[in-house]
Design a protein around this motif. Structure first.
Motif, PDB file in Angstrom:
ATOM      1  N   GLU A   1       0.848  -1.190   0.000  1.00 19.67           N
ATOM      2  CA  GLU A   1       0.000   0.000   0.000  1.00 19.67           C
ATOM      3  C   GLU A   1       0.887   1.246   0.000  1.00 19.67           C
ATOM      4  O   GLU A   1       2.114   1.155   0.068  1.00 19.67           O
ATOM      5  CB  GLU A   1      -0.951  -0.031   1.201  1.00 19.67           C
ATOM      6  CG  GLU A   1      -1.960  -1.171   1.062  1.00 19.67           C
ATOM      7  CD  GLU A   1      -3.101  -1.117   2.067  1.00 19.67           C
ATOM      8  OE1 GLU A   1      -3.327  -0.057   2.676  1.00 19.67           O
ATOM      9  OE2 GLU A   1      -3.759  -2.161   2.233  1.00 19.67           O
TER      10      GLU A   1
ATOM     11  N   THR B   1      -5.237   8.215   1.152  1.00 21.15           N
ATOM     12  CA  THR B   1      -5.302   7.028   2.027  1.00 21.15           C
ATOM     13  C   THR B   1      -5.687   7.421   3.453  1.00 21.15           C
ATOM     14  O   THR B   1      -5.565   8.577   3.849  1.00 21.15           O
ATOM     15  CB  THR B   1      -3.921   6.323   2.118  1.00 21.15           C
ATOM     16  OG1 THR B   1      -2.984   7.249   2.688  1.00 21.15           O
ATOM     17  CG2 THR B   1      -3.430   5.887   0.756  1.00 21.15           C
TER      18      THR B   1
ATOM     19  N   ASN C   1      -6.127   3.703  -7.503  1.00 18.78           N
ATOM     20  CA  ASN C   1      -6.801   3.550  -6.208  1.00 18.78           C
ATOM     21  C   ASN C   1      -7.125   2.088  -5.920  1.00 18.78           C
ATOM     22  O   ASN C   1      -7.063   1.643  -4.778  1.00 18.78           O
ATOM     23  CB  ASN C   1      -8.099   4.367  -6.175  1.00 18.78           C
ATOM     24  CG  ASN C   1      -7.885   5.864  -6.351  1.00 18.78           C
ATOM     25  OD1 ASN C   1      -8.798   6.598  -6.680  1.00 18.78           O
ATOM     26  ND2 ASN C   1      -6.668   6.332  -6.155  1.00 18.78           N
ATOM     27  N   MET C   2      -7.453   1.335  -6.973  1.00 17.27           N
ATOM     28  CA  MET C   2      -7.738  -0.094  -6.800  1.00 17.27           C
ATOM     29  C   MET C   2      -6.442  -0.851  -6.553  1.00 17.27           C
ATOM     30  O   MET C   2      -6.351  -1.675  -5.659  1.00 17.27           O
ATOM     31  CB  MET C   2      -8.446  -0.634  -8.051  1.00 17.27           C
ATOM     32  CG  MET C   2      -9.858  -0.058  -8.213  1.00 17.27           C
ATOM     33  SD  MET C   2     -10.559  -0.332  -9.854  1.00 17.27           S
ATOM     34  CE  MET C   2     -11.062  -2.035  -9.744  1.00 17.27           C
ATOM     35  N   LYS C   3      -5.399  -0.527  -7.334  1.00 15.80           N
ATOM     36  CA  LYS C   3      -4.137  -1.258  -7.211  1.00 15.80           C
ATOM     37  C   LYS C   3      -3.516  -1.084  -5.826  1.00 15.80           C
ATOM     38  O   LYS C   3      -2.980  -2.022  -5.248  1.00 15.80           O
ATOM     39  CB  LYS C   3      -3.156  -0.795  -8.288  1.00 15.80           C
ATOM     40  CG  LYS C   3      -1.757  -1.317  -8.022  1.00 15.80           C
ATOM     41  CD  LYS C   3      -0.985  -1.698  -9.217  1.00 15.80           C
ATOM     42  CE  LYS C   3       0.312  -2.327  -8.742  1.00 15.80           C
ATOM     43  NZ  LYS C   3       1.143  -2.812  -9.779  1.00 15.80           N
TER      44      LYS C   3
ATOM     45  N   SER D   1      -5.072  -0.351  -3.132  1.00 19.49           N
ATOM     46  CA  SER D   1      -6.087  -0.598  -2.091  1.00 19.49           C
ATOM     47  C   SER D   1      -6.382   0.664  -1.280  1.00 19.49           C
ATOM     48  O   SER D   1      -6.538   0.631  -0.066  1.00 19.49           O
ATOM     49  CB  SER D   1      -5.628  -1.716  -1.135  1.00 19.49           C
ATOM     50  OG  SER D   1      -5.145  -2.803  -1.860  1.00 19.49           O
ATOM     51  N   SER D   2      -6.470   1.812  -1.971  1.00 16.80           N
ATOM     52  CA  SER D   2      -6.634   3.088  -1.273  1.00 16.80           C
ATOM     53  C   SER D   2      -8.089   3.394  -0.948  1.00 16.80           C
ATOM     54  O   SER D   2      -8.372   4.131   0.004  1.00 16.80           O
ATOM     55  CB  SER D   2      -6.069   4.232  -2.147  1.00 16.80           C
ATOM     56  OG  SER D   2      -4.723   3.990  -2.482  1.00 16.80           O
TER      57      SER D   2
ATOM     58  N   SER E   1       1.681   2.722 -10.229  1.00 14.69           N
ATOM     59  CA  SER E   1       0.434   2.265  -9.609  1.00 14.69           C
ATOM     60  C   SER E   1      -0.667   2.096 -10.638  1.00 14.69           C
ATOM     61  O   SER E   1      -1.835   2.241 -10.348  1.00 14.69           O
ATOM     62  CB  SER E   1      -0.017   3.257  -8.533  1.00 14.69           C
ATOM     63  OG  SER E   1      -0.237   4.534  -9.078  1.00 14.69           O
TER      64      SER E   1
END
Ligand code: ZN
Length: 452
Positions: A82, A237, A296-298, A300-301, A325
């Motif tokens: 992350e 995040t 944002n998906m990659k 996990s934000s 990312s």
């Protein structure tokens, strides 16, 4: 020099204009980079493209990227991380950036953007190593000019290194005074505020956890003195929220507001963790958000509250974010992922396929403060791309050309991309540079950089 280009008999023209016009079997005339006619008449021109099988769309606008990260993608060591540990690991590579890496990573990323329908790119460059950081923006503009893309480049910055409690290594942070001096020089050298401008500068300190309050405040003052726009990462995040709450006692947006970082000349990358009150403040002040769903998906934000933002008329654009990312520079892919992500998250309240196209065109222009790009109508810059409807993958999709890029998705290279009236992609290939030579030289530069 007067140059004219006729796009003849286009099967569909999706204008994304104020009336959402969709034209069929219509012509577009371009003179000196500007759309001077849309209609049924045909005119003689220096060059004519037969568009009878084509759908014409306004050029896509990318509102957040880190082109240097095109040389940091698919790295095995960071795939499961992350944001904060991911950044700490990557800074050990990024501290070795130099002009060659920036030039070739920019050529690679901008080349892919053009080949997938993007005509304007904003790049957020903020790593200026002490040894090699002097001419990095020159390298970016050189690459952009060669390929023919409209370029908004950030003079980004960081002044909080590890020694001051920040994340980045000390060798990539600079003193506030040096940053401001170089920012002003970049504006003087590269920023063209005129209509149809190809090059603009944005001031963009990296994020609240790598930049001091002083640098944020001083950057805002300098930007406003020169009428350039402001950009930073914000509310990406929960870690960031914990950081500003524990070190400053403020939520990220509250903190930015105390620094003067709010208003129609400011847009934030990500903007995921805003509460209702904060969305209200963004709407009231017309502060914008660059939405980066794949990143944002990659990492996990989280999922940005795009349906609420659109209903509040907050300026929202679409963006690929840096390739560390993503791991690519393809806004067409971003559009489809955006569509599916919000369908999953919000069902009936999710934006339509066409809403997402408008986000990637009109929305992006709004974030960048441009009234001359983002739709196809008279007196707009001739920034557009075309896809051939006769491809197998598009058979049976013609009922809704406005939505198809998000709903069906378009894979592969577009047939034509035109920026400021110049054909920069023809039959799927770049015209500004030989792609095979670029790939070879870029791979050499990449191998040297990663061998440090
Ligand atoms: Zn970013």
């Amino acid at each position: 020099m007067n140059n004219s280009l006729m796009i003849k008999n286009a099967r569909f023209i999706v204008t994304c204009d104020d009336e959402d016009n969709l034209y069929e079997n219509t012509n577009i005339l371009i003179n000196d980079g500007v759309i001077t006619y849309i209609g049924k008449n045909q005119y003689e021109a220096d060059e004519t493209i037969d568009a009878s099988n084509m759908i014409v769309y306004p050029g896509l606008i990318n509102t957040h990227h880190h082109l240097y990260q095109t040389f940091s993608r698919n790295l095995p060591q960071v795939q499961g991380m992350e944001l904060f540990p991911w950044l700490k690991t990557l800074y050990e590579i990024w501290k070795n950036l130099n002009e060659e890496v920036v030039y070739y990573s920019s050529l690679t990323g901008l080349g892919e953007l053009l080949k997938t329908g993007c005509t304007t790119c904003f790049d957020h460059h903020y790593v200026f190593p002490n040894d090699n950081g002097t001419n990095l923006l020159d390298s970016q503009f050189e690459a952009a000019t060669l390929l023919g893309i409209r370029m908004h480049a950030a003079r980004g910055s960081m002044d909080l290194g590890i020694k001051d409690g920040g994340l980045p290594p000390n060798s990539v942070v600079q003193e506030v005074e040096a940053i401001l001096k170089d920012s002003e020089a970049a504006i003087k050298k590269h920023h063209n505020p005129a209509l149809y401008s190809m090059n603009q500068i944005v001031l963009a300190p990296c994020s609240p956890f790598s930049v001091s309050g002083t640098l944020m405040k001083e950057s805002a003052a300098l930007a406003r003195k020169h009428c350039v726009r402001l950009h930073t990462h914000l509310a990406e995040t929960k870690d960031e929220e914990t950081y500003t709450l524990s070190t400053l006692g403020l939520r990220p947006l509250e903190y930015m507001e105390t620094l003067g970082w709010i208003g129609p000349d400011v847009w934030f990358a990500h903007g995921i963790h805003f509460n209702d009150e904060e969305l209200g403040l963004l709407a009231k002040t017309k502060t914008g958000v660059a939405h980066c769903p794949i990143s944002n998906m990659k990492l996990s934000s989280g999922v940005a509250r795009i349906p609420e933002m659109l209903s509040l008329n907050i300026p929202v654009g679409l963006a690929v974010d840096g390739s560390a990312s993503n791991d690519g520079s393809n806004l067409l892919e971003e559009m489809r992922v955006c569509y599916l992500l919000h369908r999953l998250q919000s069902s009936q309240k999710a934006p339509s396929g066409y809403d997402i196209l408008k986000m990637a065109t009109n929305g992006g222009a709004r974030l960048l403060g441009r009234s001359d790009i983002g739709s196809l109508k008279l007196n707009m810059a001739a920034d557009l791309f075309m896809i051939d409807m006769n491809k197998i993958s598009l058979v049976g999709t013609q009922l809704d050309p406005k939505s198809l890029l998000s709903t069906v998705g378009y894979k592969g290279n577009v047939d034509y991309t035109i920026v400021n009236g110049r054909i920069v992609v023809k039959e799927g290939m770049l015209t500004g540079a030989d792609e095979y030579s670029v790939s070879e030289a870029a791979n050499k530069a990449f191998t040297k950089y990663l061998a440090y």
